[in-house]
Scaffold this motif. Structure first.
Motif, PDB file in Angstrom:
ATOM      1  N   MET A  34       7.001  12.781  21.005  1.00 42.80           N
ATOM      2  CA  MET A  34       6.576  12.539  19.711  1.00 42.80           C
ATOM      3  C   MET A  34       7.231  11.461  18.911  1.00 42.80           C
ATOM      4  O   MET A  34       8.324  10.909  19.337  1.00 42.80           O
ATOM      5  N   ALA A  35       6.552  11.114  17.853  1.00 37.17           N
ATOM      6  CA  ALA A  35       7.114   9.819  17.009  1.00 37.17           C
ATOM      7  C   ALA A  35       8.220  10.417  16.305  1.00 37.17           C
ATOM      8  O   ALA A  35       8.280  11.512  15.654  1.00 37.17           O
ATOM      9  N   ASP A  36       9.350   9.225  16.095  1.00 36.94           N
ATOM     10  CA  ASP A  36      10.204   9.778  15.189  1.00 36.94           C
ATOM     11  C   ASP A  36       9.868   9.472  13.787  1.00 36.94           C
ATOM     12  O   ASP A  36       9.180   8.431  13.415  1.00 36.94           O
ATOM     13  N   HIS A  37       9.908  10.477  12.744  1.00 40.37           N
ATOM     14  CA  HIS A  37       9.473  10.192  11.386  1.00 40.37           C
ATOM     15  C   HIS A  37      10.487  10.221  10.485  1.00 40.37           C
ATOM     16  O   HIS A  37      10.299  10.475   9.313  1.00 40.37           O
ATOM     17  N   GLY A  38      11.726   9.588  10.862  1.00 38.27           N
ATOM     18  CA  GLY A  38      12.965   9.616  10.151  1.00 38.27           C
ATOM     19  C   GLY A  38      12.902   8.563   9.205  1.00 38.27           C
ATOM     20  O   GLY A  38      13.346   8.217   8.110  1.00 38.27           O
ATOM     21  N   GLU A  39      11.950   7.283   9.636  1.00 34.84           N
ATOM     22  CA  GLU A  39      11.746   6.320   8.585  1.00 34.84           C
ATOM     23  C   GLU A  39      10.418   6.106   7.929  1.00 34.84           C
ATOM     24  O   GLU A  39       9.417   6.436   8.629  1.00 34.84           O
ATOM     25  N   VAL A  40      10.251   5.660   6.740  1.00 34.72           N
ATOM     26  CA  VAL A  40       8.994   5.726   6.085  1.00 34.72           C
ATOM     27  C   VAL A  40       8.446   4.513   6.728  1.00 34.72           C
ATOM     28  O   VAL A  40       8.738   3.635   6.597  1.00 34.72           O
ATOM     29  N   ALA A  41       7.084   4.717   7.101  1.00 33.63           N
ATOM     30  CA  ALA A  41       6.428   3.706   7.669  1.00 33.63           C
ATOM     31  C   ALA A  41       5.757   2.708   6.637  1.00 33.63           C
ATOM     32  O   ALA A  41       5.670   1.305   7.386  1.00 33.63           O
ATOM     33  N   TYR A  42       5.766   2.904   5.573  1.00 43.00           N
ATOM     34  CA  TYR A  42       5.137   1.871   4.498  1.00 43.00           C
ATOM     35  C   TYR A  42       6.387   1.051   4.233  1.00 43.00           C
ATOM     36  O   TYR A  42       6.086  -0.265   3.739  1.00 43.00           O
ATOM     37  N   SER A  43       7.622   1.234   4.141  1.00 40.80           N
ATOM     38  CA  SER A  43       8.682   0.457   3.837  1.00 40.80           C
ATOM     39  C   SER A  43       8.945  -0.580   4.934  1.00 40.80           C
ATOM     40  O   SER A  43       9.393  -1.819   4.681  1.00 40.80           O
ATOM     41  N   THR A  44       8.546  -0.374   6.159  1.00 44.48           N
ATOM     42  CA  THR A  44       8.588  -1.475   6.988  1.00 44.48           C
ATOM     43  C   THR A  44       7.295  -1.985   7.836  1.00 44.48           C
ATOM     44  O   THR A  44       7.476  -2.756   8.461  1.00 44.48           O
ATOM     45  N   ALA A  45       6.334  -1.450   7.298  1.00 43.61           N
ATOM     46  CA  ALA A  45       5.019  -2.155   7.498  1.00 43.61           C
ATOM     47  C   ALA A  45       4.861  -3.676   7.260  1.00 43.61           C
ATOM     48  O   ALA A  45       5.294  -3.965   6.306  1.00 43.61           O
ATOM     49  N   ASP A  46       4.255  -4.237   8.185  1.00 44.47           N
ATOM     50  CA  ASP A  46       4.120  -5.721   7.910  1.00 44.47           C
ATOM     51  C   ASP A  46       2.807  -5.977   6.958  1.00 44.47           C
ATOM     52  O   ASP A  46       1.939  -5.121   7.151  1.00 44.47           O
ATOM     53  N   GLY A  47       2.853  -6.945   6.310  1.00 44.44           N
ATOM     54  CA  GLY A  47       1.675  -7.333   5.279  1.00 44.44           C
ATOM     55  C   GLY A  47       1.891  -6.570   3.883  1.00 44.44           C
ATOM     56  O   GLY A  47       0.876  -6.692   3.110  1.00 44.44           O
ATOM     57  N   ASN A  48       2.916  -5.692   3.789  1.00 50.37           N
ATOM     58  CA  ASN A  48       2.880  -5.101   2.274  1.00 50.37           C
ATOM     59  C   ASN A  48       3.278  -5.979   1.349  1.00 50.37           C
ATOM     60  O   ASN A  48       4.335  -6.907   1.517  1.00 50.37           O
ATOM     61  N   ASP A  49       2.470  -6.206   0.125  1.00 48.37           N
ATOM     62  CA  ASP A  49       2.912  -7.210  -0.636  1.00 48.37           C
ATOM     63  C   ASP A  49       3.042  -6.253  -2.065  1.00 48.37           C
ATOM     64  O   ASP A  49       2.267  -6.218  -2.828  1.00 48.37           O
ATOM     65  N   TYR A  50       4.309  -5.834  -2.289  1.00 44.40           N
ATOM     66  CA  TYR A  50       4.466  -5.094  -3.376  1.00 44.40           C
ATOM     67  C   TYR A  50       4.528  -5.711  -4.662  1.00 44.40           C
ATOM     68  O   TYR A  50       3.942  -5.275  -5.472  1.00 44.40           O
ATOM     69  N   ALA A  51       4.515  -7.123  -4.861  1.00 46.57           N
ATOM     70  CA  ALA A  51       4.376  -7.834  -5.892  1.00 46.57           C
ATOM     71  C   ALA A  51       2.865  -7.651  -6.547  1.00 46.57           C
ATOM     72  O   ALA A  51       2.280  -7.465  -7.523  1.00 46.57           O
ATOM     73  N   GLU A  52       2.128  -8.044  -5.513  1.00 39.75           N
ATOM     74  CA  GLU A  52       0.757  -7.969  -5.695  1.00 39.75           C
ATOM     75  C   GLU A  52       0.136  -6.418  -5.942  1.00 39.75           C
ATOM     76  O   GLU A  52      -0.762  -6.178  -6.832  1.00 39.75           O
ATOM     77  N   HIS A  53       0.614  -5.420  -5.265  1.00 40.62           N
ATOM     78  CA  HIS A  53       0.446  -4.185  -5.601  1.00 40.62           C
ATOM     79  C   HIS A  53       0.803  -3.709  -7.119  1.00 40.62           C
ATOM     80  O   HIS A  53      -0.009  -3.145  -7.830  1.00 40.62           O
TER      81      HIS A  53
END
Length: 50
Positions: free
Chosen positions: A1-20
């Motif tokens: 099973m996948a390890d869900h200890g880490e939030v995927a959105y914080s490490t995903a490539d392509g997230n532009d929080y300033a634009e969001h």
């Protein structure tokens, strides 16, 4: 099973929080001014159409 200890959105490539955040603030501004505009139209209708 996948390890869900880490939030995927914080490490995903392509997230532009300033634009969001800019898009969210633009949406909030649109809702605020849209509500004021609709309220003004309703008030003016109540004054001039009665």
């Amino acid at each position: 099973m996948a390890d869900h200890g880490e939030v995927a959105y914080s490490t995903a490539d392509g997230n532009d929080y300033a634009e969001h955040e800019a898009t969210y603030l633009g949406f909030i501004k649109l809702v605020k001014y849209g509500t004021v505009t609709v309220a003004l139209i309703v008030i003016l209708m109540a004054i001039f159409l009665t």
